[in-house]
Design a protein around this motif. Structure first.
Motif, PDB file in Angstrom:
ATOM      1  N   UNK A 169       0.824  -1.201   0.000  1.00 22.84           N
ATOM      2  CA  UNK A 169       0.000   0.000   0.000  1.00 22.84           C
ATOM      3  C   UNK A 169       0.863   1.258   0.000  1.00 22.84           C
ATOM      4  N   UNK A 170       1.971   1.224   0.728  1.00 23.17           N
ATOM      5  CA  UNK A 170       2.898   2.354   0.703  1.00 23.17           C
ATOM      6  C   UNK A 170       3.501   2.569  -0.670  1.00 23.17           C
ATOM      7  N   UNK A 171       3.853   1.476  -1.346  1.00 24.06           N
ATOM      8  CA  UNK A 171       4.368   1.587  -2.712  1.00 24.06           C
ATOM      9  C   UNK A 171       3.315   2.182  -3.636  1.00 24.06           C
ATOM     10  N   UNK A 222       3.465   5.547  -5.768  1.00 20.13           N
ATOM     11  CA  UNK A 222       3.210   5.464  -7.207  1.00 20.13           C
ATOM     12  C   UNK A 222       2.230   6.543  -7.644  1.00 20.13           C
ATOM     13  N   UNK A 223       1.175   6.748  -6.869  1.00 22.54           N
ATOM     14  CA  UNK A 223       0.186   7.772  -7.219  1.00 22.54           C
ATOM     15  C   UNK A 223       0.795   9.168  -7.189  1.00 22.54           C
ATOM     16  N   UNK A 224       1.621   9.443  -6.191  1.00 21.45           N
ATOM     17  CA  UNK A 224       2.253  10.767  -6.085  1.00 21.45           C
ATOM     18  C   UNK A 224       3.166  11.018  -7.282  1.00 21.45           C
ATOM     19  N   UNK A 225       3.984  10.030  -7.625  1.00 23.95           N
ATOM     20  CA  UNK A 225       4.883  10.190  -8.774  1.00 23.95           C
ATOM     21  C   UNK A 225       4.109  10.298 -10.083  1.00 23.95           C
ATOM     22  N   UNK A 232      -0.901  -4.304 -15.673  1.00 25.85           N
ATOM     23  CA  UNK A 232      -1.255  -3.418 -16.793  1.00 25.85           C
ATOM     24  C   UNK A 232      -0.450  -2.125 -16.740  1.00 25.85           C
ATOM     25  N   UNK A 233      -0.258  -1.583 -15.549  1.00 27.18           N
ATOM     26  CA  UNK A 233       0.495  -0.335 -15.416  1.00 27.18           C
ATOM     27  C   UNK A 233       1.944  -0.506 -15.853  1.00 27.18           C
ATOM     28  N   UNK A 285       9.947   0.722 -11.891  1.00 29.15           N
ATOM     29  CA  UNK A 285      10.695   0.024 -10.843  1.00 29.15           C
ATOM     30  C   UNK A 285       9.801  -0.300  -9.649  1.00 29.15           C
ATOM     31  N   UNK A 286       8.956   0.638  -9.260  1.00 24.59           N
ATOM     32  CA  UNK A 286       8.040   0.397  -8.146  1.00 24.59           C
ATOM     33  C   UNK A 286       7.052  -0.719  -8.468  1.00 24.59           C
ATOM     34  N   UNK A 287       6.542  -0.726  -9.680  1.00 23.40           N
ATOM     35  CA  UNK A 287       5.609  -1.787 -10.070  1.00 23.40           C
ATOM     36  C   UNK A 287       6.295  -3.142 -10.057  1.00 23.40           C
ATOM     37  N   UNK A 288       7.537  -3.187 -10.515  1.00 23.10           N
ATOM     38  CA  UNK A 288       8.284  -4.449 -10.501  1.00 23.10           C
ATOM     39  C   UNK A 288       8.518  -4.939  -9.071  1.00 23.10           C
ATOM     40  N   UNK A 289       8.825  -4.030  -8.158  1.00 23.78           N
ATOM     41  CA  UNK A 289       9.024  -4.417  -6.760  1.00 23.78           C
ATOM     42  C   UNK A 289       7.727  -4.938  -6.153  1.00 23.78           C
ATOM     43  N   UNK A 290       6.610  -4.255  -6.445  1.00 31.88           N
ATOM     44  CA  UNK A 290       5.316  -4.689  -5.905  1.00 31.88           C
ATOM     45  C   UNK A 290       4.904  -6.049  -6.439  1.00 31.88           C
ATOM     46  N   UNK A 291       5.184  -6.310  -7.719  1.00 32.90           N
ATOM     47  CA  UNK A 291       4.836  -7.610  -8.282  1.00 32.90           C
ATOM     48  C   UNK A 291       5.755  -8.715  -7.798  1.00 32.90           C
ATOM     49  N   UNK A 292       7.004  -8.379  -7.521  1.00 31.40           N
ATOM     50  CA  UNK A 292       7.963  -9.389  -7.080  1.00 31.40           C
ATOM     51  C   UNK A 292       7.722  -9.813  -5.646  1.00 31.40           C
TER      52      UNK A 292
END
Length: 213
Positions: free
Chosen positions: A49-51, A55-58, A135-136, A203-210
């Motif tokens: 959730x923090x990621x 993500x939304x802020x960026x 998708x993102x 990078x954030x999406x990759x970390x969240x999926x991993x």
């Protein structure tokens, strides 16, 4: 009779001991294991959730920089003052196909980033859902490619406008069209900032999926 009585008493004591042992609490109970396993799950959920919030802020910041790049390039134009209004030198973004491509590409980037914000909000509300994040990361990769091509091509034109090329006999015209070159340079810089933000989003999406747990 005397020999049988001690046997009965011993059996009674053994049954009492068995009852006491049966009533003893189990340290490794299933409820204890479930409660201990729930702690890492809650931590992983708050981590994702923090990621998603970051993500939304960026993503909102990338919207601002891409709008600045598109609007800055689209409004770039300058006319040199002369004594007669029938003979003037004018420079505009639509005079160069590369800058026109830049405006179109950054407009597509703005539209995509705005449409991707609801998906980012879904990732905050449901941090364990994989499909929106997948998708993102796919579309972010495609958009960063488009942004890089537009920014790279426009950066080459801006460099020639500032420095020229003596080997090709191309003269630098930023000495005359200073405001035009300054505006286009700012638009290109904003586009490169957008690229950096998009790379961080990927990078954030990759970390969240991993992170599975």
């Amino acid at each position: 009779m005397d020999k049988s009585e001690p046997t009965k008493i011993e059996m009674g004591e053994n049954s009492k001991l068995e009852r006491k042992v049966g009533k003893a609490p189990l340290l490794g109970s299933p409820s204890h294991a479930i409660s201990s396993a729930a702690v890492p799950t809650k931590r992983a959920g708050s981590y994702k959730r923090g990621i998603a919030i970051f993500d939304l802020i960026l993503r909102i910041a990338a919207v601002a920089t891409s709008i600045g790049a598109a609007v800055g390039m689209a409004t770039a134009g300058e006319t040199l003052p002369f004594f007669t209004q029938f003979f003037q030198f004018e420079a505009g973004y639509d005079d160069l196909p590369t800058f026109t491509f830049f405006v179109v590409a950054m407009s597509i980037v703005v539209a995509y980033l705005v449409l991707s914000i609801p998906f980012s909000i879904v990732c905050i509300a449901r941090s364990h859902v994989v499909a929106p994040r997948l998708l993102l990361i796919i579309f972010d990769t495609a958009i960063v490619t488009l942004t890089t091509s537009a920014a790279g091509a426009s950066a080459a034109i801006v460099y020639l406008a500032h420095n020229g090329n003596q080997d090709a006999n191309w003269l630098a015209f930023c000495n005359q069209f200073g405001d035009f070159c300054q505006t286009t340079s700012g638009a290109v810089v904003a586009a490169f900032i957008t690229i950096v933000l998009l790379l961080i989003l990927i990078l954030l999406s990759a970390i969240a999926l991993n992170r599975r747990h």
